[in-house]
Design a protein around this motif. Structure first.
Motif, PDB file in Angstrom:
ATOM      1  N   TYR A 135     -11.732   8.980 -14.582  1.00  0.00           N
ATOM      2  CA  TYR A 135     -11.380   8.111 -14.388  1.00  0.00           C
ATOM      3  C   TYR A 135     -10.801   7.486 -13.745  1.00  0.00           C
ATOM      4  O   TYR A 135      -9.805   8.271 -12.847  1.00  0.00           O
ATOM      5  N   THR A 136     -10.656   6.146 -12.989  1.00  0.00           N
ATOM      6  CA  THR A 136      -9.592   6.111 -11.969  1.00  0.00           C
ATOM      7  C   THR A 136      -8.183   5.041 -12.210  1.00  0.00           C
ATOM      8  O   THR A 136      -8.697   4.866 -12.653  1.00  0.00           O
ATOM      9  N   VAL A 137      -7.192   5.596 -11.746  1.00  0.00           N
ATOM     10  CA  VAL A 137      -5.944   4.769 -11.531  1.00  0.00           C
ATOM     11  C   VAL A 137      -5.861   4.558 -10.282  1.00  0.00           C
ATOM     12  O   VAL A 137      -6.156   5.409  -9.381  1.00  0.00           O
ATOM     13  N   SER A 138      -5.076   3.811  -9.977  1.00  0.00           N
ATOM     14  CA  SER A 138      -4.725   3.187  -8.664  1.00  0.00           C
ATOM     15  C   SER A 138      -3.982   2.599  -8.324  1.00  0.00           C
ATOM     16  O   SER A 138      -3.232   1.180  -8.383  1.00  0.00           O
ATOM     17  N   PRO A 139      -2.481   3.793  -7.976  1.00  0.00           N
ATOM     18  CA  PRO A 139      -1.339   3.146  -7.364  1.00  0.00           C
ATOM     19  C   PRO A 139      -1.634   1.890  -6.098  1.00  0.00           C
ATOM     20  O   PRO A 139       0.155   1.547  -6.179  1.00  0.00           O
ATOM     21  N   LEU A 140      -2.574   1.924  -5.359  1.00  0.00           N
ATOM     22  CA  LEU A 140      -2.867   0.893  -4.484  1.00  0.00           C
ATOM     23  C   LEU A 140      -3.399   0.198  -4.222  1.00  0.00           C
ATOM     24  O   LEU A 140      -4.892   0.764  -4.500  1.00  0.00           O
ATOM     25  N   ARG A 141      -3.522  -1.121  -3.614  1.00  0.00           N
ATOM     26  CA  ARG A 141      -4.482  -1.525  -3.338  1.00  0.00           C
ATOM     27  C   ARG A 141      -4.991  -1.789  -1.619  1.00  0.00           C
ATOM     28  O   ARG A 141      -3.523  -1.944  -1.097  1.00  0.00           O
ATOM     29  N   ALA A 142      -6.033  -1.915  -1.537  1.00  0.00           N
ATOM     30  CA  ALA A 142      -6.150  -2.473  -0.103  1.00  0.00           C
ATOM     31  C   ALA A 142      -5.755  -4.450   0.611  1.00  0.00           C
ATOM     32  O   ALA A 142      -6.940  -4.893  -0.333  1.00  0.00           O
ATOM     33  N   ASP A 143      -5.316  -4.113   1.322  1.00  0.00           N
ATOM     34  CA  ASP A 143      -5.088  -5.484   1.803  1.00  0.00           C
ATOM     35  C   ASP A 143      -5.909  -6.198   2.897  1.00  0.00           C
ATOM     36  O   ASP A 143      -5.278  -5.097   3.701  1.00  0.00           O
ATOM     37  N   ILE A 144      -6.957  -6.165   3.077  1.00  0.00           N
ATOM     38  CA  ILE A 144      -7.836  -6.053   3.968  1.00  0.00           C
ATOM     39  C   ILE A 144      -7.717  -7.311   5.251  1.00  0.00           C
ATOM     40  O   ILE A 144      -7.491  -8.364   5.316  1.00  0.00           O
ATOM     41  N   ARG A 145      -7.806  -7.007   6.251  1.00  0.00           N
ATOM     42  CA  ARG A 145      -7.069  -8.142   8.068  1.00  0.00           C
ATOM     43  C   ARG A 145      -8.697  -8.426   8.689  1.00  0.00           C
ATOM     44  O   ARG A 145      -9.392  -7.011   9.455  1.00  0.00           O
TER      45      ARG A 145
ATOM     46  N   GLU B  54      -6.511   2.303  18.405  1.00  0.00           N
ATOM     47  CA  GLU B  54      -5.942   2.053  16.626  1.00  0.00           C
ATOM     48  C   GLU B  54      -5.499   0.576  16.762  1.00  0.00           C
ATOM     49  O   GLU B  54      -5.371   0.096  16.557  1.00  0.00           O
ATOM     50  N   GLU B  55      -6.980   0.433  15.479  1.00  0.00           N
ATOM     51  CA  GLU B  55      -6.053  -1.120  14.817  1.00  0.00           C
ATOM     52  C   GLU B  55      -6.696  -0.556  13.625  1.00  0.00           C
ATOM     53  O   GLU B  55      -7.629  -0.191  12.359  1.00  0.00           O
ATOM     54  N   ARG B  56      -5.286  -1.513  13.336  1.00  0.00           N
ATOM     55  CA  ARG B  56      -4.717  -1.309  11.671  1.00  0.00           C
ATOM     56  C   ARG B  56      -6.268  -2.185  11.157  1.00  0.00           C
ATOM     57  O   ARG B  56      -4.901  -3.537  10.747  1.00  0.00           O
ATOM     58  N   ILE B  57      -6.412  -1.803  10.621  1.00  0.00           N
ATOM     59  CA  ILE B  57      -7.764  -3.105   9.754  1.00  0.00           C
ATOM     60  C   ILE B  57      -7.109  -3.243   8.074  1.00  0.00           C
ATOM     61  O   ILE B  57      -7.368  -4.570   7.684  1.00  0.00           O
ATOM     62  N   TYR B  58      -6.586  -2.802   7.654  1.00  0.00           N
ATOM     63  CA  TYR B  58      -5.786  -2.145   6.437  1.00  0.00           C
ATOM     64  C   TYR B  58      -4.803  -2.129   6.200  1.00  0.00           C
ATOM     65  O   TYR B  58      -4.052  -1.331   6.630  1.00  0.00           O
ATOM     66  N   ALA B  59      -3.657  -3.050   4.828  1.00  0.00           N
ATOM     67  CA  ALA B  59      -2.596  -2.308   4.645  1.00  0.00           C
ATOM     68  C   ALA B  59      -2.681  -1.412   3.528  1.00  0.00           C
ATOM     69  O   ALA B  59      -3.723  -2.382   2.146  1.00  0.00           O
ATOM     70  N   LEU B  60      -2.175  -0.655   2.478  1.00  0.00           N
ATOM     71  CA  LEU B  60      -1.785  -0.264   1.511  1.00  0.00           C
ATOM     72  C   LEU B  60      -0.837  -0.601   0.586  1.00  0.00           C
ATOM     73  O   LEU B  60      -0.035  -0.599   1.619  1.00  0.00           O
ATOM     74  N   VAL B  61      -1.598  -1.433  -0.628  1.00  0.00           N
ATOM     75  CA  VAL B  61       0.135  -1.911  -1.302  1.00  0.00           C
ATOM     76  C   VAL B  61       0.199  -1.475  -3.133  1.00  0.00           C
ATOM     77  O   VAL B  61      -0.998  -1.568  -2.970  1.00  0.00           O
ATOM     78  N   PRO B  62       1.414  -1.065  -3.100  1.00  0.00           N
ATOM     79  CA  PRO B  62       1.558  -0.485  -4.103  1.00  0.00           C
ATOM     80  C   PRO B  62       0.821  -1.791  -5.108  1.00  0.00           C
ATOM     81  O   PRO B  62       1.431  -2.797  -5.135  1.00  0.00           O
ATOM     82  N   THR B  63       0.410  -1.231  -6.256  1.00  0.00           N
ATOM     83  CA  THR B  63       0.069  -1.958  -7.344  1.00  0.00           C
ATOM     84  C   THR B  63       0.963  -2.938  -7.772  1.00  0.00           C
ATOM     85  O   THR B  63       0.891  -3.067  -8.712  1.00  0.00           O
ATOM     86  N   ASP B  64       2.319  -1.545  -8.757  1.00  0.00           N
ATOM     87  CA  ASP B  64       3.507  -1.967  -8.897  1.00  0.00           C
ATOM     88  C   ASP B  64       2.690  -1.498 -11.135  1.00  0.00           C
ATOM     89  O   ASP B  64       3.802  -1.701 -11.851  1.00  0.00           O
TER      90      ASP B  64
END
Length: 226
Positions: free
Chosen positions: A27-37, A144-154
């Motif tokens: 099963y999935t656990v998510s320490p990060l989420r993607a913030d798409i730009r 390099e195009e940084r199209i998303y950030a990885l944000v901690p879900t906390d």
């Protein structure tokens, strides 16, 4: 075994079927989420359509899933691994797959072909100087195009029912909130993640080859020898 796998939310398609084929549940656990730009996505797609790149390098499945459906033309395409290649194929893009599943293998794979050519890389907002310096040293250029950030879900990882936790990246380990247990098997998808876990005081018992399938195979071999 029941395995908790660190993934971005809604990005675990196929994990359960693959785990089942190796005799496990997951099963999935998510320490990060993607913030798409999205504005950067549009800029990158426009650049591809203007033929600004001789090659595209997709370093994970997420940017492949974002960019590929928006492309109507493309140059040579390299995928970091089979999962990323599968996502690209869904949009009709046949990609070459690196022989090992690390961005450090990109430059050796292309070799002299890189000289004088430009590589487009849509990826996360996470530094990767080894890849970029390697392209430059080989005589190539990169955009390099940084199209998303990885944000901690906390959010603390739900591991109470897990027999093992599989960290799929160094960042997913570093940013995770979780409670180790003596009976919880620690697994790293590859050596970069394993190094981060070792440095953080949680050395993994199992280290994969950079792919989920290879990691599950390593897990089964570990259990057979345990």
């Amino acid at each position: 075994m029941k395995i908790a796998i660190t993934r971005l939310e809604n990005k675990a398609a196929g994990d359960r079927a693959l785990c089942a084929s190796y005799g496990h549940d997951c099963y999935t656990v998510s320490p990060l989420r993607a913030d798409i730009r999205m504005e950067r996505v549009a800029l990158f797609v426009d650049a591809v359509h203007r033929n600004e790149f001789d090659c595209l390098f997709f370093t994970s499945a997420l940017p492949a899933g974002i960019i590929a459906p928006r492309l109507t033309r493309w140059p040579r395409v390299i995928a970091i691994g089979p999962k990323t290649a599968e996502i690209l194929r869904e949009s009709g893009i046949e990609a070459e797959v690196l022989p090992a599943f690390y961005s450090r293998d990109f430059v050796p794979y292309l070799g002299d072909w890189l000289r004088g050519r430009t590589v487009g890389i849509p990826r996360a907002d996470v530094p990767n100087p080894g890849l970029l310096d390697g392209i430059t040293a080989a005589g190539g250029k990169f955009h390099e195009e940084r199209i998303y950030a990885l944000v901690p879900t906390d959010e603390e990882l739900a591991l109470d029912d897990a027999d093992a936790v599989l960290f799929t990246s160094a960042m997913s380990y570093r940013k995770a909130r979780w409670q180790p247990r003596d009976d919880l098997l620690l697994v790293a998808i590859g050596d970069v993640t394993a190094d981060a876990m070792q440095a953080g005081g949680h050395p993994p018992a199992v280290v994969g080859d950079g792919s989920l399938a290879g990691t599950l195979d390593a897990l089964n071999r570990y259990r057979e020898g345990a």
